[in-house]
Design an enzyme around this catalytic site. Structure first.
Site, mmCIF file in Angstrom:
data_model
loop_
_atom_site.group_PDB
_atom_site.id
_atom_site.type_symbol
_atom_site.label_atom_id
_atom_site.label_comp_id
_atom_site.label_asym_id
_atom_site.label_seq_id
_atom_site.Cartn_x
_atom_site.Cartn_y
_atom_site.Cartn_z
ATOM 1 N N ASP A 172 -68.945 59.234 -66.917
ATOM 2 C CA ASP A 172 -67.856 59.459 -65.989
ATOM 3 C C ASP A 172 -67.650 60.802 -65.078
ATOM 4 O OD1 ASP A 172 -64.530 57.881 -66.537
ATOM 5 O OD2 ASP A 172 -64.646 59.831 -65.199
ATOM 6 N N ASP A 187 -71.419 61.675 -61.357
ATOM 7 C CA ASP A 187 -70.955 61.276 -60.134
ATOM 8 C C ASP A 187 -71.699 59.874 -59.731
ATOM 9 O OD1 ASP A 187 -70.160 60.809 -57.328
ATOM 10 O OD2 ASP A 187 -70.110 62.691 -56.785
ATOM 11 N N VAL A 188 -71.121 58.784 -59.953
ATOM 12 C CA VAL A 188 -71.906 57.473 -59.752
ATOM 13 C C VAL A 188 -72.062 57.069 -58.279
ATOM 14 C CG1 VAL A 188 -70.981 56.505 -61.674
ATOM 15 C CG2 VAL A 188 -69.669 56.491 -59.643
ATOM 16 N N ASN A 224 -68.715 49.868 -63.973
ATOM 17 C CA ASN A 224 -67.494 49.716 -63.980
ATOM 18 C C ASN A 224 -66.576 50.670 -63.243
ATOM 19 O OD1 ASN A 224 -64.836 48.994 -65.653
ATOM 20 N ND2 ASN A 224 -65.018 51.179 -66.044
ATOM 21 N N TYR A 239 -60.747 48.864 -50.361
ATOM 22 C CA TYR A 239 -61.007 48.373 -51.959
ATOM 23 C C TYR A 239 -61.186 47.008 -51.765
ATOM 24 C CZ TYR A 239 -59.505 47.334 -56.790
ATOM 25 O OH TYR A 239 -59.438 46.799 -57.905
ATOM 26 N N LYS A 293 -64.736 45.306 -53.160
ATOM 27 C CA LYS A 293 -64.582 44.345 -54.298
ATOM 28 C C LYS A 293 -65.499 42.884 -54.020
ATOM 29 C CE LYS A 293 -63.214 47.167 -57.201
ATOM 30 N NZ LYS A 293 -63.941 47.562 -58.097
#
Length: 283
Positions: free
Chosen positions: A37, A64-65, A91, A157, A161
């Site tokens: 995270d 930091d993804v 996720n 968003y 998605k």
């Protein structure tokens, strides 16, 4: 994949919300968990609390993804600590910016980085490791029911998605055609009780807007409506139970709320019939 005891799970966005729910479920299944995270304080506190419950090994890795090198470092830490990885939960997710005319370059860069590029980095980094193990493994990419519905609300968003759904579908077929033992699912939840509406608390400086106009009364009203729906949403623990049922069943699409089924079907019907939709429900 049906058996999880003593296996290893990697979960991004693990400090809270869906990620924490998945972490707790993995530990209940007897797994070792690598929690990633960007919110380091919350990550360390959550990991410490779970360790204090006498659960299996919990490794917390601030990540930091949106940065490929940090995903690669996450994989390296996982292999150094446990030697293998059997479940990967891509996720981490955020929401930022309204419609196309009100969303800034910084909004797009941030949401694309966290919601989409992190999943791409995760797959490209972890899949070769999981495939080489030649043992059963599974990947769950968190999208949203917004990835199956008309675009609306936060355009960035919705776009990301939808992209995660398509990415997971393509990866599913690629792995299946190769005869891989790695399964693939896309999680498309409805409203879940998380703090996603407060994602800006973790917005890196490089993605901040130079100036932000005040939201219109209509935008503020809509945000408050969504916030209330999220607060009243499904508990992350209940979602995690659905996810593990989906993994055991090797289900590509994991949905959580039947309330949206008719809306998904209506969208498909408009596409196949070439008709235009009415104003959609905003997710």
């Amino acid at each position: 994949m049906k058996y999880f005891k003593d296996k290893v799970a990697v979960i991004t966005g693990a400090a809270s919300g869906i990620g924490r729910g998945l972490t707790e479920r993995c530990l209940a299944e007897g797994m070792h968990v690598v929690m990633a995270d960007i919110e380091e304080k919350a990550l360390q506190e959550t990991a410490q609390a779970l360790r204090g419950q006498g659960a299996n090994s919990v490794l917390a890795v601030p990540t930091d993804v949106a940065v490929k090198a940090e995903i690669e470092a996450l994989a390296a830490r996982t292999i150094a600590e446990f030697g293998e990885v059997h479940l990967l939960f891509n996720n981490a997710g955020i929401a930022a910016g309204p419609g196309i005319l009100g969303t800034t370059d910084a909004d797009w860069d941030w949401v694309m980085g966290v919601n989409l590029m992190s999943v791409i980095h995760g797959l490209r980094t972890f899949l070769p490791i999981m495939i080489a193990q030649e043992s059963e493994a599974h990947v769950v990419n968190t999208a949203s029911v917004a990835g199956l519905l008309y675009g609306g609300g936060s355009v960035s968003y919705s776009v990301t998605k939808h992209a995660v759904v398509a990415l997971t579908e393509s990866s599913y077929f690629e792995l299946a055609q190769a005869g891989s033992k790695v399964g693939m699912s896309v999680l498309c939840p409805g409203f879940i009780a998380t703090n996603i509406m407060d994602a800006s608390r973790n917005r890196p400086a490089r993605f901040r807007n130079e100036a932000t106009d005040a939201n219109s009364p209509q935008m503020f009203q809509r945000q408050e409506m969504v916030r209330q729906m999220i607060a009243a949403g499904m508990a992350p623990a209940d979602l995690a139970a659905i996810v593990f049922d989906g993994i055991r069943a090797q289900r590509l699409y994991i949905l959580t709320h039947e309330d949206f089924d008719q809306m998904i079907l209506q969208r498909a019907q408009h596409i196949t019939e070439g008709t235009n939709p009415d104003l959609p429900f905003q997710v």
